[in-house]
Design an enzyme around this catalytic site. Structure first.
Site, PDB file in Angstrom:
ATOM      1  N   SER A   9       0.858  -1.176   0.000  1.00 35.56           N
ATOM      2  CA  SER A   9       0.000   0.000   0.000  1.00 35.56           C
ATOM      3  C   SER A   9       0.893   1.224   0.000  1.00 35.56           C
ATOM      4  CB  SER A   9      -0.887   0.008   1.245  1.00 35.56           C
ATOM      5  OG  SER A   9      -1.586   1.232   1.356  1.00 35.56           O
ATOM      6  N   HIS A  10       0.317   2.367  -0.274  1.00 45.60           N
ATOM      7  CA  HIS A  10       1.062   3.616  -0.165  1.00 45.60           C
ATOM      8  C   HIS A  10       1.277   3.996   1.295  1.00 45.60           C
ATOM      9  CE1 HIS A  10      -0.349   3.715  -4.279  1.00 45.60           C
ATOM     10  NE2 HIS A  10       0.597   4.596  -4.514  1.00 45.60           N
TER      11      HIS A  10
END
Length: 132
Positions: A9-10
């Site tokens: 994920s970011h």
């Protein structure tokens, strides 16, 4: 067989929270969940190198199911596959499923079977809520 769920994920907070949830629900020693969100300096973003490190540090028969949320996290996961040795690529699976539901379903399924196709199928079906 060691089964690894890789969370991309970011945001490290997102993958840490998801890892915590899965770890509390799944107690199988054969399943390892890896929080690989964010960048090495703690910022928002994604980086393929932590994936490479996890794969290189794993036993030779380990499998990897990779779940990513958005654009560059997906691209980093795909790039990591390209950077792996051919034999490692055969055990590395990019799963097109929702990050939360898919990773959770795959981890629980991995705790009861070594069938990679079943893990992936359960992950892909996990986002269907059946609401009308």
């Amino acid at each position: 067989m060691q089964k690894n769920i890789l969370l991309m994920s970011h945001s490290k907070q997102i993958t840490n929270g998801l890892k915590e949830m899965i770890d509390q629900m799944n107690q199988s020693a054969e399943v390892s969940v890896h929080s690989l969100g964010g960048t090495s300096d703690g910022e928002l973003g994604s980086d393929p190198m932590p994936i490479i490190e996890v794969v290189n540090d794993a036993p030779e028969d380990a499998i990897f199911l990779v779940f990513a949320d958005l654009g560059s996290a997906v691209m980093s996961s795909d790039l990591a596959k390209d950077m792996l040795e051919e034999e490692q690529q055969k055990r590395y699976h990019l799963v097109d499923a929702p990050l939360v539901e898919g990773a959770f379903a795959a981890a629980i399924t991995a705790s009861i079977t070594d069938d990679v196709n079943q893990m992936i199928t359960e992950a892909k079906n996990s986002g269907k809520k059946g609401w009308d």
